[in-house]
Design a protein around this motif. Sequence first.
Motif, mmCIF file in Angstrom:
data_model
loop_
_atom_site.group_PDB
_atom_site.id
_atom_site.type_symbol
_atom_site.label_atom_id
_atom_site.label_comp_id
_atom_site.label_asym_id
_atom_site.label_seq_id
_atom_site.Cartn_x
_atom_site.Cartn_y
_atom_site.Cartn_z
ATOM 1 N N LEU A 91 0.836 -1.203 0.000
ATOM 2 C CA LEU A 91 0.000 0.000 0.000
ATOM 3 C C LEU A 91 0.870 1.252 0.000
ATOM 4 O O LEU A 91 0.617 2.207 -0.736
ATOM 5 N N ALA A 92 1.918 1.214 0.832
ATOM 6 C CA ALA A 92 2.811 2.384 0.908
ATOM 7 C C ALA A 92 3.481 2.627 -0.447
ATOM 8 O O ALA A 92 3.644 3.774 -0.876
ATOM 9 N N ALA A 93 3.858 1.538 -1.136
ATOM 10 C CA ALA A 93 4.504 1.685 -2.452
ATOM 11 C C ALA A 93 3.527 2.288 -3.457
ATOM 12 O O ALA A 93 3.886 3.205 -4.208
ATOM 13 N N GLN A 94 2.294 1.794 -3.483
ATOM 14 C CA GLN A 94 1.302 2.337 -4.423
ATOM 15 C C GLN A 94 1.022 3.817 -4.115
ATOM 16 O O GLN A 94 0.921 4.633 -5.035
ATOM 17 N N GLN A 95 0.916 4.142 -2.823
ATOM 18 C CA GLN A 95 0.656 5.547 -2.478
ATOM 19 C C GLN A 95 1.849 6.429 -2.846
ATOM 20 O O GLN A 95 1.694 7.549 -3.340
ATOM 21 N N GLY A 96 3.043 5.899 -2.578
ATOM 22 C CA GLY A 96 4.255 6.640 -2.931
ATOM 23 C C GLY A 96 4.337 6.880 -4.436
ATOM 24 O O GLY A 96 4.685 7.969 -4.897
ATOM 25 N N LEU A 97 4.002 5.833 -5.198
ATOM 26 C CA LEU A 97 4.022 5.964 -6.657
ATOM 27 C C LEU A 97 2.986 6.973 -7.134
ATOM 28 O O LEU A 97 3.244 7.751 -8.062
ATOM 29 N N ALA A 98 1.808 6.961 -6.496
ATOM 30 C CA ALA A 98 0.765 7.922 -6.869
ATOM 31 C C ALA A 98 1.300 9.342 -6.692
ATOM 32 O O ALA A 98 1.102 10.204 -7.557
ATOM 33 N N GLY A 99 2.028 9.560 -5.602
ATOM 34 C CA GLY A 99 2.632 10.875 -5.356
ATOM 35 C C GLY A 99 3.632 11.237 -6.453
ATOM 36 O O GLY A 99 3.636 12.363 -6.968
ATOM 37 N N ARG A 100 4.458 10.278 -6.824
ATOM 38 C CA ARG A 100 5.467 10.545 -7.869
ATOM 39 C C ARG A 100 4.807 10.822 -9.210
ATOM 40 O O ARG A 100 5.262 11.662 -9.979
ATOM 41 N N MET A 101 3.737 10.062 -9.499
ATOM 42 C CA MET A 101 3.035 10.279 -10.771
ATOM 43 C C MET A 101 2.445 11.686 -10.804
ATOM 44 O O MET A 101 2.539 12.390 -11.805
ATOM 45 N N THR A 102 1.822 12.079 -9.694
ATOM 46 C CA THR A 102 1.211 13.405 -9.632
ATOM 47 C C THR A 102 2.276 14.483 -9.810
ATOM 48 O O THR A 102 2.097 15.427 -10.586
ATOM 49 N N ARG A 103 3.411 14.310 -9.127
ATOM 50 C CA ARG A 103 4.490 15.304 -9.243
ATOM 51 C C ARG A 103 5.070 15.359 -10.653
ATOM 52 O O ARG A 103 5.604 16.377 -11.071
ATOM 53 N N ALA A 104 4.945 14.225 -11.382
ATOM 54 C CA ALA A 104 5.431 14.215 -12.777
ATOM 55 C C ALA A 104 4.403 14.834 -13.726
ATOM 56 O O ALA A 104 4.594 14.823 -14.938
ATOM 57 N N GLY A 105 3.308 15.337 -13.165
ATOM 58 C CA GLY A 105 2.309 16.009 -14.010
ATOM 59 C C GLY A 105 1.278 15.067 -14.608
ATOM 60 O O GLY A 105 0.587 15.416 -15.560
ATOM 61 N N LEU A 106 1.170 13.842 -14.052
ATOM 62 C CA LEU A 106 0.211 12.874 -14.587
ATOM 63 C C LEU A 106 -1.078 12.919 -13.762
ATOM 64 O O LEU A 106 -1.044 13.165 -12.556
#
Length: 430
Positions: free
Chosen positions: A51-66
């Motif tokens: 769960l932490a990995a998926q949430q972390g990835l969601a944050g990275r995706m958002t920061r990448a403008g996705l």
Amino acid sequence: MEQEVLSHPQEQERLLDWLESEVTGVLDWLSGYSEGESAGVTRLLYSKPWLAAQQGLAGRMTRAGLETTFDEVGNLYGKLQGRQPDVPSIVTGSHIDTVIQGGKYDGAYGIAAGLVALAYLQKRYGKPLRSLEVVSLCEEEGSRFPLAYWGSGNVVGKRSHEQIVTLVDQEGMGFGEAMKACGFGAGSARPALRRDIGAFIETHIEQGGVLESEGLAIGIVDSIAGQRRVRIELVGEANHAGTTPMHLRKDALEGAGLMLHLLRQEAIRRGAPLVATVGKLQVSPNVPNVVPGGVQFTVDARHTDDAQLDSFCSWMRTTFTELAEQRGLSIAFDEWFREGAVPLHAALNSRLERICQEQGIAARHMPSGAGHDAQMFGGHCPTALLFVPSKRGISHSPEEYTSPRELAIGVLVLVELLYNLGYEEGELHA
Ligand SMILES: [Zn+2]
């Protein structure tokens, strides 16, 4: 119209340096999401580190403008919206779950590659024509619950909530209960099934030693092997090892031994890409001074051509049955797992081949003996699967390794393909 992504060797070199640092950065970071302190990466479906990995990835995706969204089973998408919003998306990605004490590349590489590729394309070229998406699929390995391809299977309609009702993990925790504890489940978010995917592209480590041994950077997968798994039970007669003369024995292990030997010989005779493995054997009563009365063993056979695989399996049945009869043994076969071969998309593969040629990247076509998310998408939309080398072919182990440069070359090829499909006019699958 924009120029091709790369035109000069120096530019390719600079881009590879950049991709290398980006993709290894994501992979190192992701590998930190792991259960306990033991070696390797353990990230089981719907666990805390998952769960932490998926949430972390969601944050990275958002920061990448996705644009970042989860579906109801926990698949995570990052979308780079295209200028033609109604045409199907080009989706790339792989699975976030691992086996117990796996490596840091299996699955994770396909997600990291997609994330880095989309970030690069957006930065360099802005909005694509067709939407591009990276997906972090929730599950592929079947290592927590006895069901694999939960993530991709839900996206293409080959998995459903009815299939998991009775499934529990080692600790007795229910599948649905674990999903709910992470905030997912039917109705929690948008349904997982998608009918708006124009193409799926997965990058993955080879998990075999072919590319390394041939000094190649890229494998273009033509077909994912079909699989048959058969349990075979031989019953003879357990008897005294000292008083039973050789000619009066019904020795199940002796019969099994010959079967194993012939199986290997026949697989070699028929040749690649056929492979056959006896990975499990149980002898009964399994004591030193008793003639073995029973043996159970498994056969795992794979081939990219279902007809040839079936022909091999029927050879096996006939031969083993004859051998058993000659020895007075009874034999039973139980085929408990059957998965058809999945051919991948020829036109996408031609594009990949052309990209590798243009970029001076050494590549070959090859089959995949291992299962991948791409096989779920294969029957649903045009699908491609791209391999990068695995050191000594090792996978599902903390020893799993692919060099940063090899990882970057895979991302470069993905960037080129996504540019080609997402930014250039023309038929999607010509
Ligand atoms: Zn994998």
